[in-house]
Design a protein around this motif. Structure first.
Motif, short mmCIF file in Angstrom:
data_model
loop_
_atom_site.label_atom_id
_atom_site.label_comp_id
_atom_site.label_asym_id
_atom_site.label_seq_id
_atom_site.Cartn_x
_atom_site.Cartn_y
_atom_site.Cartn_z
N VAL A 176 6.99 9.35 -1.80
CA VAL A 176 6.10 8.42 -1.11
C VAL A 176 5.08 8.01 -2.16
O VAL A 176 4.35 8.85 -2.68
CB VAL A 176 5.42 9.08 0.11
CG1 VAL A 176 4.39 8.13 0.72
CG2 VAL A 176 6.45 9.52 1.14
N THR A 177 5.05 6.73 -2.50
CA THR A 177 4.17 6.26 -3.56
C THR A 177 3.08 5.38 -2.94
O THR A 177 3.39 4.45 -2.18
CB THR A 177 4.98 5.48 -4.61
OG1 THR A 177 5.99 6.35 -5.14
CG2 THR A 177 4.09 5.00 -5.75
N ILE A 178 1.83 5.70 -3.27
CA ILE A 178 0.69 5.02 -2.66
C ILE A 178 -0.39 4.73 -3.70
O ILE A 178 -0.44 5.35 -4.75
CB ILE A 178 0.08 5.89 -1.52
CG1 ILE A 178 -0.32 7.26 -2.05
CG2 ILE A 178 1.03 6.00 -0.35
CD1 ILE A 178 -1.06 8.12 -1.08
N LYS A 179 -1.27 3.79 -3.36
CA LYS A 179 -2.41 3.48 -4.21
C LYS A 179 -3.42 4.62 -4.12
O LYS A 179 -3.51 5.30 -3.10
CB LYS A 179 -3.09 2.18 -3.78
CG LYS A 179 -2.33 0.95 -4.20
CD LYS A 179 -3.18 -0.29 -4.05
CE LYS A 179 -4.14 -0.43 -5.19
NZ LYS A 179 -3.74 -1.29 -6.27
N CYS A 180 -4.19 4.78 -5.19
CA CYS A 180 -5.18 5.86 -5.22
C CYS A 180 -6.26 5.50 -6.24
O CYS A 180 -5.97 4.90 -7.27
CB CYS A 180 -4.49 7.16 -5.62
SG CYS A 180 -5.53 8.62 -5.51
N GLU A 181 -7.49 5.88 -5.96
CA GLU A 181 -8.56 5.68 -6.93
C GLU A 181 -8.25 6.55 -8.15
O GLU A 181 -7.84 7.70 -8.01
CB GLU A 181 -9.91 6.07 -6.34
CG GLU A 181 -10.37 5.15 -5.23
CD GLU A 181 -11.70 5.57 -4.64
OE1 GLU A 181 -12.36 6.47 -5.19
OE2 GLU A 181 -12.07 4.99 -3.61
N ASP A 183 -3.98 11.23 5.40
CA ASP A 183 -5.25 10.90 4.74
C ASP A 183 -5.01 10.09 3.46
O ASP A 183 -5.72 9.11 3.19
CB ASP A 183 -6.04 12.17 4.39
CG ASP A 183 -6.66 12.84 5.60
OD1 ASP A 183 -6.72 12.22 6.69
OD2 ASP A 183 -7.09 14.01 5.47
N LEU A 184 -4.01 10.48 2.68
CA LEU A 184 -3.71 9.77 1.44
C LEU A 184 -3.18 8.36 1.72
O LEU A 184 -3.56 7.41 1.03
CB LEU A 184 -2.69 10.56 0.61
CG LEU A 184 -3.19 11.91 0.07
CD1 LEU A 184 -2.03 12.68 -0.56
CD2 LEU A 184 -4.31 11.71 -0.93
N SER A 243 -5.00 4.75 0.75
CA SER A 243 -4.27 3.68 0.07
C SER A 243 -4.43 2.37 0.83
O SER A 243 -4.75 1.32 0.25
CB SER A 243 -2.79 4.05 -0.06
OG SER A 243 -2.05 2.99 -0.61
N TYR A 244 -4.21 2.43 2.12
CA TYR A 244 -4.36 1.26 2.99
C TYR A 244 -5.78 0.69 2.88
O TYR A 244 -5.96 -0.51 2.70
CB TYR A 244 -4.05 1.70 4.43
CG TYR A 244 -4.25 0.65 5.49
CD1 TYR A 244 -3.25 -0.28 5.78
CD2 TYR A 244 -5.41 0.62 6.25
CE1 TYR A 244 -3.42 -1.22 6.79
CE2 TYR A 244 -5.59 -0.31 7.25
CZ TYR A 244 -4.60 -1.23 7.52
OH TYR A 244 -4.78 -2.15 8.51
N ASP A 245 -6.78 1.56 2.95
CA ASP A 245 -8.18 1.12 2.87
C ASP A 245 -8.50 0.49 1.52
O ASP A 245 -9.27 -0.48 1.46
CB ASP A 245 -9.13 2.28 3.14
CG ASP A 245 -9.12 2.73 4.60
OD1 ASP A 245 -8.63 1.98 5.47
OD2 ASP A 245 -9.59 3.87 4.86
N LEU A 246 -7.92 1.02 0.44
CA LEU A 246 -8.14 0.42 -0.89
C LEU A 246 -7.61 -1.01 -0.92
O LEU A 246 -8.25 -1.91 -1.44
CB LEU A 246 -7.44 1.24 -1.97
CG LEU A 246 -8.14 2.49 -2.46
CD1 LEU A 246 -7.21 3.30 -3.37
CD2 LEU A 246 -9.41 2.14 -3.20
N PHE A 264 0.81 -1.22 0.00
CA PHE A 264 0.00 0.00 0.00
C PHE A 264 0.85 1.27 0.00
O PHE A 264 0.34 2.35 -0.26
CB PHE A 264 -1.01 0.01 1.15
CG PHE A 264 -0.43 0.15 2.53
CD1 PHE A 264 -0.24 1.39 3.10
CD2 PHE A 264 -0.08 -0.98 3.27
CE1 PHE A 264 0.29 1.52 4.38
CE2 PHE A 264 0.44 -0.87 4.55
CZ PHE A 264 0.63 0.38 5.11
N MET A 265 2.19 1.13 0.26
CA MET A 265 3.03 2.33 0.24
C MET A 265 4.50 1.95 0.04
O MET A 265 4.96 0.95 0.57
CB MET A 265 2.90 3.09 1.57
CG MET A 265 3.78 4.32 1.66
SD MET A 265 3.46 5.39 3.10
CE MET A 265 3.76 4.31 4.48
N LEU A 266 5.18 2.79 -0.75
CA LEU A 266 6.63 2.69 -0.93
C LEU A 266 7.23 4.05 -0.61
O LEU A 266 6.66 5.08 -0.99
CB LEU A 266 6.98 2.32 -2.36
CG LEU A 266 6.49 0.96 -2.86
CD1 LEU A 266 5.23 1.14 -3.67
CD2 LEU A 266 7.55 0.32 -3.70
#
Length: 122
Positions: A52-57, A98-99, A103-106, A40-42
């Protein structure tokens, strides 16, 4: 937020999330956060720049990239589903958290039901 603040905030918040595991599968220059083996994060420096790279809709990804100059399409990731956050004056601790939580929730939302229930019971 400068590079040190960005990195420290992301590390601290990532470590607080339930069942979050931090590792360095790509070497000591890249911290990877997973929940039940799903990334969920790098956090790492690329071409001398901390990201900081994260998942996102996908819809939100484009919106964030328009609103915040320090947010771009995910570096070395699927540009539709990932964003990268660099240091910048418009990036606050609250926004970053929040971001990361989104990402974690996705990722959690795509886990098997038994794993989601374990997280909910924490």
């Amino acid at each position: 937020m400068n590079d040190d603040q960005l990195e420290q905030c992301a590390l601290e918040y990532g470590q607080q999330l339930a069942f979050s595991i931090q590792s360095q599968p790509f070497g000591p220059d890249c911290e990877v956060f997973k929940v039940f083996d799903k990334v969920f994060m790098l956090i790492g420096a690329y071409s001398g720049k901390l990201l900081v790279t994260i998942k996102c809709e996908p819809e939100k990804s484009l919106e964030y990239q328009e609103l915040y100059p320090s947010i771009s399409a995910g570096y070395h990731m699927n540009k539709k589903h990932w964003i990268s956050i660099a240091s910048g004056h418009e990036i606050t601790a609250d926004l970053l958290q929040d971001l990361i939580k989104d990402s974690y929730d996705l990722v959690v939302g795509k886990l098997p039901l038994k794993d989601r229930k374990r997280i909910q019971n924490v």
